[in-house]
Design an enzyme around this catalytic site. Structure first.
Site, PDB file in Angstrom:
ATOM      1  N   SER A 150       0.816  -1.223   0.000  1.00  0.00           N
ATOM      2  CA  SER A 150       0.000   0.000   0.000  1.00  0.00           C
ATOM      3  C   SER A 150       0.852   1.276   0.000  1.00  0.00           C
ATOM      4  O   SER A 150       0.323   2.375  -0.127  1.00  0.00           O
ATOM      5  CB  SER A 150      -0.924   0.006   1.224  1.00  0.00           C
ATOM      6  OG  SER A 150      -0.137   0.049   2.415  1.00  0.00           O
TER       7      SER A 150
ATOM      8  N   GLU B 288       3.487  -2.646  11.215  1.00  0.00           N
ATOM      9  CA  GLU B 288       4.525  -2.575  10.181  1.00  0.00           C
ATOM     10  C   GLU B 288       5.573  -1.515  10.523  1.00  0.00           C
ATOM     11  O   GLU B 288       6.777  -1.719  10.292  1.00  0.00           O
ATOM     12  CB  GLU B 288       3.882  -2.259   8.816  1.00  0.00           C
ATOM     13  CG  GLU B 288       3.053  -3.398   8.248  1.00  0.00           C
ATOM     14  CD  GLU B 288       2.284  -2.992   7.002  1.00  0.00           C
ATOM     15  OE1 GLU B 288       1.923  -3.874   6.200  1.00  0.00           O
ATOM     16  OE2 GLU B 288       2.030  -1.763   6.839  1.00  0.00           O
TER      17      GLU B 288
ATOM     18  N   HIS C 168      31.760  32.519  31.433  1.00  0.00           N
ATOM     19  CA  HIS C 168      32.175  33.863  31.027  1.00  0.00           C
ATOM     20  C   HIS C 168      31.022  34.541  30.297  1.00  0.00           C
ATOM     21  O   HIS C 168      30.328  33.919  29.489  1.00  0.00           O
ATOM     22  CB  HIS C 168      33.400  33.758  30.098  1.00  0.00           C
ATOM     23  CG  HIS C 168      33.756  35.037  29.420  1.00  0.00           C
ATOM     24  ND1 HIS C 168      33.510  35.276  28.077  1.00  0.00           N
ATOM     25  CD2 HIS C 168      34.349  36.167  29.887  1.00  0.00           C
ATOM     26  CE1 HIS C 168      33.942  36.478  27.757  1.00  0.00           C
ATOM     27  NE2 HIS C 168      34.447  37.038  28.832  1.00  0.00           N
ATOM     28  N   ASN C 169      30.793  35.830  30.593  1.00  0.00           N
ATOM     29  CA  ASN C 169      29.698  36.582  29.954  1.00  0.00           C
ATOM     30  C   ASN C 169      28.434  35.711  29.879  1.00  0.00           C
ATOM     31  O   ASN C 169      27.857  35.501  28.807  1.00  0.00           O
ATOM     32  CB  ASN C 169      30.113  37.066  28.562  1.00  0.00           C
ATOM     33  CG  ASN C 169      31.083  38.228  28.636  1.00  0.00           C
ATOM     34  OD1 ASN C 169      31.484  38.653  29.716  1.00  0.00           O
ATOM     35  ND2 ASN C 169      31.478  38.765  27.490  1.00  0.00           N
TER      36      ASN C 169
ATOM     37  N   GLU D 150      28.818  35.327  35.411  1.00  0.00           N
ATOM     38  CA  GLU D 150      29.301  36.706  35.275  1.00  0.00           C
ATOM     39  C   GLU D 150      28.157  37.667  34.971  1.00  0.00           C
ATOM     40  O   GLU D 150      27.236  37.345  34.210  1.00  0.00           O
ATOM     41  CB  GLU D 150      30.355  36.787  34.169  1.00  0.00           C
ATOM     42  CG  GLU D 150      31.001  38.156  34.072  1.00  0.00           C
ATOM     43  CD  GLU D 150      32.132  38.211  33.059  1.00  0.00           C
ATOM     44  OE1 GLU D 150      32.845  39.234  33.031  1.00  0.00           O
ATOM     45  OE2 GLU D 150      32.306  37.248  32.290  1.00  0.00           O
TER      46      GLU D 150
ATOM     47  N   ASP E 176      27.842  41.662  33.726  1.00  0.00           N
ATOM     48  CA  ASP E 176      28.406  42.946  33.292  1.00  0.00           C
ATOM     49  C   ASP E 176      27.343  44.018  33.518  1.00  0.00           C
ATOM     50  O   ASP E 176      26.350  44.067  32.796  1.00  0.00           O
ATOM     51  CB  ASP E 176      28.799  42.897  31.813  1.00  0.00           C
ATOM     52  CG  ASP E 176      30.149  42.237  31.602  1.00  0.00           C
ATOM     53  OD1 ASP E 176      30.849  42.011  32.596  1.00  0.00           O
ATOM     54  OD2 ASP E 176      30.500  41.941  30.446  1.00  0.00           O
TER      55      ASP E 176
ATOM     56  N   HIS F 168      26.815  43.332  27.044  1.00  0.00           N
ATOM     57  CA  HIS F 168      28.232  43.492  26.714  1.00  0.00           C
ATOM     58  C   HIS F 168      28.436  44.936  26.262  1.00  0.00           C
ATOM     59  O   HIS F 168      28.099  45.296  25.133  1.00  0.00           O
ATOM     60  CB  HIS F 168      28.642  42.507  25.614  1.00  0.00           C
ATOM     61  CG  HIS F 168      30.116  42.294  25.540  1.00  0.00           C
ATOM     62  ND1 HIS F 168      30.740  41.771  24.441  1.00  0.00           N
ATOM     63  CD2 HIS F 168      31.096  42.537  26.441  1.00  0.00           C
ATOM     64  CE1 HIS F 168      32.035  41.700  24.654  1.00  0.00           C
ATOM     65  NE2 HIS F 168      32.272  42.170  25.863  1.00  0.00           N
TER      66      HIS F 168
ATOM     67  N   ASP G 226      32.171   7.771   5.530  1.00  0.00           N
ATOM     68  CA  ASP G 226      33.159   6.756   5.929  1.00  0.00           C
ATOM     69  C   ASP G 226      33.633   7.129   7.332  1.00  0.00           C
ATOM     70  O   ASP G 226      34.642   7.816   7.500  1.00  0.00           O
ATOM     71  CB  ASP G 226      34.345   6.741   4.959  1.00  0.00           C
ATOM     72  CG  ASP G 226      33.909   6.472   3.521  1.00  0.00           C
ATOM     73  OD1 ASP G 226      32.911   5.769   3.338  1.00  0.00           O
ATOM     74  OD2 ASP G 226      34.580   6.977   2.593  1.00  0.00           O
TER      75      ASP G 226
END
Length: 533
Positions: free
Chosen positions: A18, A25, A137-138, A167, A169, A181, A500
């Site tokens: 089908s 199935e 960091h940041n 952190e 800022d 930032h 591969d």
């Protein structure tokens, strides 16, 4: 796997032709896709000679001892069967091939890490400087350092990974302090939001102390506002009152520590990274500051030398005054209320021979990756001796605008406690970080080896008796094509259905231990690599 192979499997289970699969199935089709020849062979060997293709708890216990070279109690064997059979609806007393395969791929039940290390098993009552601490960091960034999104989600992700040092800022805004930032196009979030996130998510993965590394760019008024918010939001969430000597991690469970500059401290500490600024604006400000200093010194306005060579009154008129940059100290304006909340004072590095009479155990020095590498090259033993007593924080160089990471191992190898990485960037440095801090119950605190904690124990020379680590690669499964392979396929107009594959195993840590091994490539076998090596 080739498209033609998948199509052949589909046609095999589509009994009525089908071109559609019903539930049964589809289950058969999925089972064919999941077959792993090597694992199937292991299970066949385990059930060899048995009347049924299943394993009892006693059978599994014997197999585990023989092939895994470890002992498993009968109750533990029964627990494995119960776990690996529940999700496939099988009898919990019998382990079928599907459950066996699930166990082999279960990193919790059959991982390479010692299960006992999934809980806090190390001594957490030693001085703070004796631990490696998971650090970000940041932390606020989800992307790059120039136009990335700032989000509290980034803090949640880091904290739920077990990160213990994040952190912030901090900058002024019209309404309240914000985090982003500075002088870039990164989006902004409020200081308030981050504190609430730390309060709500800081101790879900680990109950050991969270360090807020404050990079404060706010004026005095903004700093006072920060202090008010800290008290309001974290006051009931375990904020530790500032103390003299820093207690060990065991005594700081569910506590928040603030790291930052304190009053009456000259700014000798290296900045985290060079900010992206308007050079013309900076030049004007610098010239204005120089002019003000000259005015204060002479008591009157002095004309600038058009040649740019500053002259001052001295014993030798006409000669420019040379300032020693090492002796020049910039005064730091720190609000007293915020300073009173600081637990880890940010100070400048005085050298590897610093003693406790010159620096406290709760004071921390920050180093860029470039500076720490230079110190390691110059005097690695001296720096490691220094970190046995004092706290060091390492951060990425400022030119890593793409939020890439540096190799944390050299810093860890000399005892640096806080090696801050960009948690949002999945790459080898973060994989190493994730692997390292799975240890000790993902507490975020790992006890350094004894030779990094005391001079009484000699550091490894690389000539010690060798221990052999043997790794047998059984198989790989559903391996994706690499980015380079995809790029090559696009350039050559070749879809490259099958790869591969090969597996690369690397050992990181002490320089004498660093090794790398690569299996041979298996031709045209990306779905399951089935050649044991």
């Amino acid at each position: 796997m080739k498209d033609s192979e998948v199509k052949a499997m589909f046609q095999k289970v589509d009994v009525d032709g089908s071109k559609e699969l019903n539930y049964d199935e589809f289950k058969t089709f999925l089972g064919l896709l999941r077959v792993r020849p090597v694992v199937k062979a292991l299970f066949s060997a385990a059930v060899k000679g048995k009347s049924s293709e299943t394993l009892t708890a006693e059978d599994f216990q014997k197999w585990y001892h023989q092939f895994q070279d470890k002992d498993l109690s009968l109750d533990e064997a029964k627990a494995v069967l119960a776990k690996e059979t529940t999700h496939i609806g099988s009898n919990a007393d019998q382990l079928h091939a599907t459950g066996f395969e699930a166990f082999m791929a279960d990193t919790a039940a059959n991982g390479i890490f010692n299960p006992k290390h999934a809980t806090v098993y190390q001594d957490v009552k030693q001085p703070f400087a004796h631990y490696w601490i998971a650090s970000s960091h940041n932390t606020y960034l989800l992307g790059d350092q120039l136009a990335g999104e700032s989000s509290t989600l980034a803090y949640i992700n880091a904290l739920e990974k077990g990160c213990r040092c994040v952190e912030l800022d901090c900058w002024d805004s019209e309404k309240e302090p914000i985090i982003y930032h500075g002088h870039t196009l990164t989006s902004k979030i409020t200081f308030r939001e981050v504190l609430e996130t730390v309060r709500d998510y800081g101790f879900k993965t680990s109950e050991y102390p969270v360090i807020l590394s404050l990079e404060v760019h706010c004026g005095l008024e903004g700093q006072a506002h920060m202090a008010k918010l800290v008290n309001e939001i974290l006051g009931s969430a375990g904020l530790l009152p500032p103390v003299g000597a820093l207690p060990p991690p065991h005594e700081l469970k569910k506590k928040v520590l603030l790291k930052g500059k304190m009053v009456e401290i000259p700014e000798e500490e290296e900045e985290d990274e060079p900010e992206v600024k308007d050079k013309k604006e900076d030049k004007k400000k610098e010239e204005k500051k120089k002019e003000e200093k000259k005015t204060k010194k002479s008591g009157k306005e002095e004309k600038q030398d058009p040649t740019g060579d500053a002259e001052a009154k001295s014993k030798e008129p006409g000669k420019p005054v040379k300032e020693d940059p090492k002796k020049k100290k910039k005064s730091v304006k720190v609000d007293k209320e915020l300073s009173a909340l600081i637990h880890l004072g940010a100070v400048g590095f005085k050298g590897v021979n610093t003693e406790l009479k010159d620096q406290k155990n709760w004071e921390m020095c920050s180093f860029s990756e470039g500076k720490v590498n230079a110190l390691i090259t110059k005097d690695a033993p001296g720096y490691m001796h220094w970190t046995s007593t004092f706290l060091a924080r390492i951060y990425p160089k400022g030119s890593r605008f793409d939020s890439s990471n540096y190799n944390p191992c050299p810093s860890w190898n000399v005892g640096a406690q806080i090696v801050a990485l960009n948690y949002q960037t999945g790459s080898e440095p973060m994989w190493l970080n994730d692997g390292k801090f799975q240890e000790n119950g993902r507490s975020g605190y790992i006890l350094k080896p004894e030779y990094m904690r005391t001079a009484k124990v000699a550091a490894p020379s690389g000539k010690e008796p060798v221990k052999t680590l043997t790794i047998k690669i059984l198989s790989g499964h559903e391996l994706p094509k690499s980015q380079s392979a995809n790029s090559k396929a696009e350039q050559t107009k070749d879809k490259g259905e099958v790869i591969d594959p090969f597996i690369k195993v690397s050992l990181h840590g002490h320089p004498a231990d660093q090794k790398q091994f690569q299996t041979k490539a298996i031709s045209k076998c990306g779905h399951h690599e089935n050649d044991s090596q």
